[in-house]
Design an enzyme around this catalytic site. Structure first.
Site, PDB file in Angstrom:
ATOM      1  N   HIS A   4       5.737 -25.935 -36.238  1.00  0.00           N
ATOM      2  CA  HIS A   4       4.936 -27.158 -36.160  1.00  0.00           C
ATOM      3  C   HIS A   4       4.432 -27.335 -34.721  1.00  0.00           C
ATOM      4  CE1 HIS A   4       3.517 -31.112 -37.185  1.00  0.00           C
ATOM      5  NE2 HIS A   4       4.035 -31.539 -36.053  1.00  0.00           N
ATOM      6  N   ASN A  55      -0.356 -16.702 -35.602  1.00  0.00           N
ATOM      7  CA  ASN A  55       1.116 -16.580 -35.583  1.00  0.00           C
ATOM      8  C   ASN A  55       1.561 -15.371 -36.405  1.00  0.00           C
ATOM      9  OD1 ASN A  55       2.651 -18.766 -34.091  1.00  0.00           O
ATOM     10  ND2 ASN A  55       1.099 -19.977 -35.148  1.00  0.00           N
ATOM     11  N   GLY A  88      -4.129 -17.293 -38.903  1.00  0.00           N
ATOM     12  CA  GLY A  88      -3.024 -16.330 -38.882  1.00  0.00           C
ATOM     13  C   GLY A  88      -2.731 -15.724 -37.523  1.00  0.00           C
TER      14      GLY A  88
HETATM   15  C1  GRF Z   1      -0.382 -23.456 -35.699  1.00  0.00           C
HETATM   16  O1  GRF Z   1      -0.713 -24.340 -34.675  1.00  0.00           O
HETATM   17  C2  GRF Z   1       0.896 -23.857 -36.400  1.00  0.00           C
HETATM   18  O2  GRF Z   1       1.817 -24.459 -35.556  1.00  0.00           O
HETATM   19  C3  GRF Z   1       0.385 -24.860 -37.380  1.00  0.00           C
HETATM   20  O3  GRF Z   1      -0.829 -24.347 -37.839  1.00  0.00           O
HETATM   21  C4  GRF Z   1      -1.393 -23.500 -36.835  1.00  0.00           C
HETATM   22  C5  GRF Z   1      -1.622 -22.175 -37.471  1.00  0.00           C
HETATM   23  O4  GRF Z   1      -2.311 -21.313 -36.641  1.00  0.00           O
HETATM   24  N1  GRF Z   1       1.355 -25.110 -38.430  1.00  0.00           N
HETATM   25  P1  GRF Z   1      -2.484 -19.774 -37.029  1.00  0.00           P
HETATM   26  O5  GRF Z   1      -3.036 -19.749 -38.452  1.00  0.00           O
HETATM   27  O6  GRF Z   1      -1.144 -19.117 -36.931  1.00  0.00           O
HETATM   28  O7  GRF Z   1      -3.482 -19.240 -36.039  1.00  0.00           O
END
Ligand code: GRF
Length: 212
Positions: A119, A25, A23
């Site tokens: 992505h 992001n 998480g």
């Molecule tokens: C990120 O690299 C996103 O692009 C991919 O999964 C990862 C998630 O990372 N879909 P986080 O859970 O946000 O740290």
């Protein structure tokens, strides 16, 4: 009339974030909202993994967080449970931020053009679950990330934003990925901002970004 301006003010959009893991992001979205750079309500976070650290991040930020187990359920049954929560929260935009399940046409149609995904590769190259690893192992000279609307294919929807991440001779997969994640953390809130401000128009496969 005193207060009229306030009354007329368009209410903020409600967004939901779906996760399966760390998480980071999600954290970036939370931070952008806290700092006022992103003006929306992060209304709910849903994970299909019980131990997803993103659930802890959501709780720490005071955001309702749900674990909806997919085990033993058909895809659509699992999605219906998620939809119930989303409908309760009157969600305007669903953000997939590291949500590691393929969605069925049922869910995708329900949230058509209100569903975005991040992505970790430059689509249409390297779709699937390991964008960084696949880019790296292929020997590409440039990687990056893509934020796109979700359609019924896997990582095939109209592209909103792409950021490039040139691969250096001195990179390792880890250093490439670390730099890429940092880019993701800026690109995803930017795409959300464009959406909530009504600046995205989809024309066929193209997403037109209206002038700032
Ligand atoms: C990120 O690299 C996103 O692009 C991919 O999964 C990862 C998630 O990372 N879909 P986080 O859970 O946000 O740290």
């Amino acid at each position: 009339m005193p207060g009229a301006k306030k009354f007329m003010k368009k209410s903020k959009k409600n967004i939901a974030v779906l996760i399966s893991g760390s998480g980071t992001n999600l954290q970036s979205i939370i931070d952008h909202i806290k700092s006022g750079k992103l003006k929306c309500n992060l209304t709910v976070v849903i994970s299909n993994k019980k131990d997803a650290y993103g659930l802890v991040r959501a709780k720490k930020a005071g955001i309702p967080a749900h674990f909806i187990d997919h085990k033993g359920l058909k895809r659509k049954e699992h999605e219906k449970k998620i939809v119930q929560i989303l409908e309760k929260h009157k969600i305007d935009l669903v953000v997939l931020a590291g949500y590691m399940r393929i969605l069925t046409p049922y869910f995708v149609r329900k949230y058509k053009y209100k569903l975005i995904n991040i992505h970790p590769a430059l689509l249409p190259s390297f779709p699937g679950t390991d964008g960084y690893g696949d880019t790296w192992r292929y020997g590409s000279k440039v990687g990056g990330c893509t934020i796109h609307f979700v359609d019924e294919g896997v990582d095939t929807g109209p592209i909103i934003i792409q950021k490039t991440n040139p691969i250096k001779e001195t990179d390792t997969l880890e250093s490439f990925k670390k730099r890429g994640l940092k880019m993701e953390h800026q690109a995803l809130p930017k795409a959300i901002k464009l959406f909530i401000e009504g600046k995205l128009k989809i024309v066929g496969r193209k997403v037109i970004v209206k002038e700032q």
